[in-house]
Each structure stands twice: as C-alpha cells, then as structure tokens.
Write an enzyme that holds these catalytic residues in place. Structure first.
Site, PDB file in Angstrom:
ATOM      1  CB  CYS A 148      86.249  18.304  92.694  1.00 49.11           C
ATOM      2  SG  CYS A 148      85.333  18.959  91.305  1.00 49.11           S
ATOM      3  CG  HIS A 240      81.489  17.744  94.300  1.00 49.43           C
ATOM      4  ND1 HIS A 240      80.898  18.990  94.281  1.00 49.43           N
ATOM      5  CD2 HIS A 240      82.432  17.759  93.313  1.00 49.43           C
ATOM      6  CE1 HIS A 240      81.463  19.733  93.340  1.00 49.43           C
ATOM      7  NE2 HIS A 240      82.400  19.021  92.747  1.00 49.43           N
TER       8      HIS A 240
HETATM    9  P1  NAP Z   1      90.417  30.687  87.475  1.00 50.26           P
HETATM   10  O1  NAP Z   1      89.720  31.258  88.655  1.00 50.26           O
HETATM   11  O2  NAP Z   1      90.001  31.121  86.130  1.00 50.26           O
HETATM   12  O3  NAP Z   1      92.012  30.974  87.669  1.00 50.26           O
HETATM   13  C1  NAP Z   1      92.916  30.699  86.651  1.00 50.26           C
HETATM   14  C2  NAP Z   1      94.314  31.113  87.059  1.00 50.26           C
HETATM   15  O4  NAP Z   1      95.175  30.914  85.933  1.00 50.26           O
HETATM   16  C3  NAP Z   1      94.433  32.599  87.439  1.00 50.26           C
HETATM   17  O5  NAP Z   1      95.415  32.737  88.442  1.00 50.26           O
HETATM   18  C4  NAP Z   1      94.934  33.234  86.153  1.00 50.26           C
HETATM   19  O6  NAP Z   1      95.667  34.434  86.357  1.00 50.26           O
HETATM   20  C5  NAP Z   1      95.847  32.149  85.642  1.00 50.26           C
HETATM   21  N1  NAP Z   1      96.065  32.287  84.216  1.00 50.26           N
HETATM   22  C6  NAP Z   1      95.156  32.380  83.222  1.00 50.26           C
HETATM   23  N2  NAP Z   1      95.767  32.504  82.018  1.00 50.26           N
HETATM   24  C7  NAP Z   1      97.096  32.512  82.260  1.00 50.26           C
HETATM   25  C8  NAP Z   1      98.260  32.630  81.445  1.00 50.26           C
HETATM   26  N3  NAP Z   1      98.161  32.750  80.112  1.00 50.26           N
HETATM   27  N4  NAP Z   1      99.463  32.583  82.040  1.00 50.26           N
HETATM   28  C9  NAP Z   1      99.587  32.447  83.368  1.00 50.26           C
HETATM   29  N5  NAP Z   1      98.521  32.350  84.204  1.00 50.26           N
HETATM   30  C10 NAP Z   1      97.290  32.369  83.653  1.00 50.26           C
HETATM   31  O7  NAP Z   1      90.319  29.088  87.476  1.00 50.26           O
HETATM   32  P2  NAP Z   1      90.021  28.093  88.714  1.00 50.26           P
HETATM   33  O8  NAP Z   1      88.553  27.903  88.867  1.00 50.26           O
HETATM   34  O9  NAP Z   1      90.820  28.523  89.883  1.00 50.26           O
HETATM   35  O10 NAP Z   1      90.588  26.711  88.155  1.00 50.26           O
HETATM   36  C11 NAP Z   1      91.987  26.514  88.002  1.00 50.26           C
HETATM   37  C12 NAP Z   1      92.261  25.090  87.547  1.00 50.26           C
HETATM   38  O11 NAP Z   1      91.788  24.169  88.509  1.00 50.26           O
HETATM   39  C13 NAP Z   1      91.558  24.732  86.241  1.00 50.26           C
HETATM   40  O12 NAP Z   1      92.427  23.907  85.501  1.00 50.26           O
HETATM   41  C14 NAP Z   1      90.314  23.998  86.681  1.00 50.26           C
HETATM   42  O13 NAP Z   1      89.881  23.098  85.715  1.00 50.26           O
HETATM   43  C15 NAP Z   1      90.838  23.270  87.911  1.00 50.26           C
HETATM   44  N6  NAP Z   1      89.820  22.951  88.922  1.00 50.26           N
HETATM   45  C16 NAP Z   1      88.967  23.904  89.402  1.00 50.26           C
HETATM   46  C17 NAP Z   1      88.090  23.571  90.429  1.00 50.26           C
HETATM   47  C18 NAP Z   1      87.189  24.611  91.033  1.00 50.26           C
HETATM   48  O14 NAP Z   1      86.566  24.275  92.038  1.00 50.26           O
HETATM   49  N7  NAP Z   1      87.132  25.809  90.512  1.00 50.26           N
HETATM   50  C19 NAP Z   1      88.055  22.313  90.957  1.00 50.26           C
HETATM   51  C20 NAP Z   1      88.935  21.380  90.469  1.00 50.26           C
HETATM   52  C21 NAP Z   1      89.817  21.717  89.459  1.00 50.26           C
HETATM   53  P3  NAP Z   1      94.992  35.889  86.184  1.00 50.26           P
HETATM   54  O15 NAP Z   1      94.172  36.140  87.418  1.00 50.26           O
HETATM   55  O16 NAP Z   1      96.168  36.777  86.100  1.00 50.26           O
HETATM   56  O17 NAP Z   1      94.165  35.834  84.950  1.00 50.26           O
END
Ligand code: NAP
Length: 348
Positions: A148, A240
């Site tokens: 990001c 950001h």
């Molecule tokens: P998050 O809130 O922890 O969500 C993770 C997702 O993955 C949830 O839907 C979760 O499902 C699923 N998941 C976890 N373990 C799994 C498994 N074993 N099998 C299938 N699904 C699984 O994470 P997030 O903040 O949204 O980030 C997601 C991705 O985007 C990451 O790779 C992160 O680095 C990237 N990212 C995040 C941001 C940000 O602003 N947060 C920005 C840029 C990039 P459940 O709900 O069922 O556990």
C-alpha cells in the site's frame, strides 16, 4: 450490453476482503457471487462469519454462504485478500485449477514470472503471463498489486520516470488501517509515531524497482535506481503519506516535471476503465496539501495526490505524495488490475 463477469473473493471475511466486498458493490462489469475464507467461517452466512468494520454492510452479500478456499465452486476470476501465512499454497492451487487470481497478498509479488501491476505504469508486465502458465503448467494465472505505500510512491513517480530516476529517498507516514484489524494497539499509536513496520522498507525498495522496471521477454529488469525507504506508522486512520527526494539523469526543470505530472494519463484513462480515476496523479497547489483527512477519499480513493514539488539540496527535487491505502493500496488496485486484464481480453 457487456456480459457481466462472476467474481469471488479469497479471504472475504478479513479486513481487505471487506474492502473488496464494498468496492465491488455496483460494479458495472463484475458480479460478486462467491466468498471464501477459512474452515472457521465456511458454511456460515457471510453476515455471521465476520464482524463488518466499514459502516453499513452490503445486503446483497450478507446472506451468501461462505465457502472454504478449495477449488471447486468458485468463479474463474478471484480477488485474493488471503492471510499471507496461507496465501502461497491456496493462490497456487486456484491458479493451477484454471482460476485468474488477482491478489493483494504479498506472497507472489516478487516472483520473476508474476506481474506486480500498476495499470497506469506497467501494463506491459502482463506479458509475463504466457511464460508463467507455460513454466508452471497452469491453466490459470496469478497477478499481484503492490504494497500500500509502494503504490503511492510509484504513482507519484510515474510521470517523472521519463527523466531517468537514478536515486531516491522516501519517508512514509502510514495510516493505522494498513495494519488490518484490530491492528496497532491504541496505547501504542495515539499521540505517537512508531518508526518501524516489519519488512515494509524492504518491500517498498524492491517492489518500486520491479514496478518501474522493463519487461525483457521472460522477466522484469528492475529499475537501476538506488531506492531507500524509511517507514513509519502514524496516528492517521486512512491514507498513506510519503515524502520523496529524487535524482534524475536528465536534469529536468521544475516546469518539465509539472508538465509531466499535469498531462500524465495512461491506458486505464484511455480505455475509461470503470475504476480508473480520470486523472491518476493530481497536483495540489496549496502549500499544506495533500493531507490524508482532506484528500485521501477524493476520486473514490483511486488517485495519487502530489504537492510541494521543489528543489532538493541533497538530490534534485523533493515532493509529497498521498494515496488511500486500503482502496488504491489494496482492493481498488486489484479491481483496476482485473479491469485492465479484461480490456486486454485476458478474462475471455
Ligand atoms: P485478515 O483480516 O486477517 O483476513 C485474513 C483472511 O484470510 C480472512 O478472510 C481469513 O478467514 C482468511 N484465512 C485465514 N486463514 C485461512 C486459511 N487457512 N484458509 C482459508 N482462509 C484463511 O487479514 P487482512 O488485513 O485482510 O489482510 C489480508 C491480506 O492482505 C494479507 O496478505 C495482508 O498482508 C494484505 N494486505 C493488507 C492490508 C491492510 O490494509 N490490512 C493492506 C495491504 C495488503 P477467517 O475469517 O475465516 O479466518
């Protein structure tokens, strides 16, 4: 009338997954039909599988049953917001099974045969896909969008690339929403600055060189510029901000740079892609802009805002850039990537 394309989300219950759900509401091409998450959520209605964090939850998907993230029932086009701990294997399994995986996760970004796409900058990097499919034996494919803060920096630099970037130093002021939910504890961030975000500086440096690099047949030759990033978490909710000092080989004037910024348009604008901002990089004349609270959500969060372009006593010029980290830095970026791929006939 264009045929609508069914899409799904891997990791739909997470923070970025919710941003995908929100961003795709009312999309003119893409119909959100499938939601995938972990075994903890599979089998539940979407509304019962997650806590919605983005205002009013869209009713159109509230009643969909969440599936597990195994190939089988999902539409061909999938946006991925998978937890990085599991994204590598899951995204590969879907690509192997013929799905087009447009991923926001970091896992595949730096792989040699995977496009790290910013449609205004490096649309030609999609030419990596035939080689990716050949060498991996995939019927599907994986395309990624940047981290990001990297997308804000590279959008700001995009109009200036023509002047030959040789060195740059950037300092970020990154919003807490970039850390997901619940993210940084309030006791750590309120009234404070945290001068460290794990692996963020390395990602910004290498991703910038790849995005601004050149397609060379079966790989991307990184931009031969020295890139140094300092990354900080600040008490801002969304948006950001990055400050940048940059050196050029061809020594442009300020007028040259301003002309390049003000006239900058690219393929998404020429093709009027649905999520493309009419002006991808917007210069703000006010001495105290851009600011995250005032500017991050303008242009649906899809543009980069630049200001304070001026000479730099250390390198050649310096400026400030701002972008919306969860829209242009995550869900919106991936949706624009898929729109570009559709306009290239890659989803047919
Ligand atoms: P998050 O809130 O922890 O969500 C993770 C997702 O993955 C949830 O839907 C979760 O499902 C699923 N998941 C976890 N373990 C799994 C498994 N074993 N099998 C299938 N699904 C699984 O994470 P997030 O903040 O949204 O980030 C997601 C991705 O985007 C990451 O790779 C992160 O680095 C990237 N990212 C995040 C941001 C940000 O602003 N947060 C920005 C840029 C990039 P459940 O709900 O069922 O556990």
């Amino acid at each position: 009338m264009q045929t609508r394309i069914e899409v799904g989300i891997l990791g739909a219950t997470g923070m970025v997954g919710q941003h995908f759900v929100k961003f795709l509401q009312g999309h003119p091409w893409f119909d959100l039909k499938w939601l995938g998450a972990s075994d903890r959520s599979a089998g539940k209605k979407y509304k019962d599988a997650m806590t919605w964090h983005l205002g009013v939850a869209p009713e159109t998907v509230a009643g969909l049953t969440v599936d597990d993230c195994k190939p089988g029932n999902a539409p061909r086009l999938l946006f991925s917001a998978m937890d990085a701990g599991v994204a590598t294997e899951i995204e590969r399994a879907f690509a192997q099974a013929g799905h087009v995986v447009v991923s926001n996760s970091r896992n595949h970004r730096m792989e040699q045969d995977v496009p790290l796409l910013v449609p205004e900058i490096n649309a030609d990097h999609l030419k990596l896909i035939p080689g990716q499919q050949r060498t991996r034996g995939w019927k599907g494919q994986i395309v990624t969008n940047p981290n990001c803060s990297t997308v804000v920096l590279t959008m700001g630099l995009a109009p200036m690339k023509q002047f030959g970037i040789t060195r740059l130093i950037t300092t970020t002021m990154q919003a807490i929403s970039g850390a997901g939910y619940p993210g940084v504890p309030s006791m750590d961030i309120v009234g404070n600055v945290i001068p460290f975000i794990g692996n963020e500086e390395e990602k910004m440096q290498e991703e910038t060189q790849k995005i601004l690099g050149e397609f060379r047949g079966d790989r991307i030759e990184p931009l031969a510029a020295r890139v140094s990033a300092h990354c900080n978490r600040v008490a801002v909710v969304d948006g950001h901000t990055v400050t940048v000092s940059v050196e050029f080989s061809s020594k442009p004037s300020i007028a040259d740079l301003r002309h390049a910024i003000d006239t900058f348009r690219a393929l998404p604008q020429e093709r009027a892609l649905p999520s493309a901002p009419p002006r991808p990089v917007i210069y703000m004349e006010e001495a105290n802009r851009p600011q995250p609270r005032k500017d991050a959500e303008r242009e649906r969060g899809m543009a980069a805002f630049i200001g304070r372009l001026r000479p730099c006593p250390a390198l050649d010029y310096k400026f400030v850039a701002l972008g919306h980290n969860t829209i242009r830095g995550a869900a919106g970026a991936a949706v624009l990537n898929a729109e570009l791929m559709h306009s290239e006939g890659m989803l047919d």
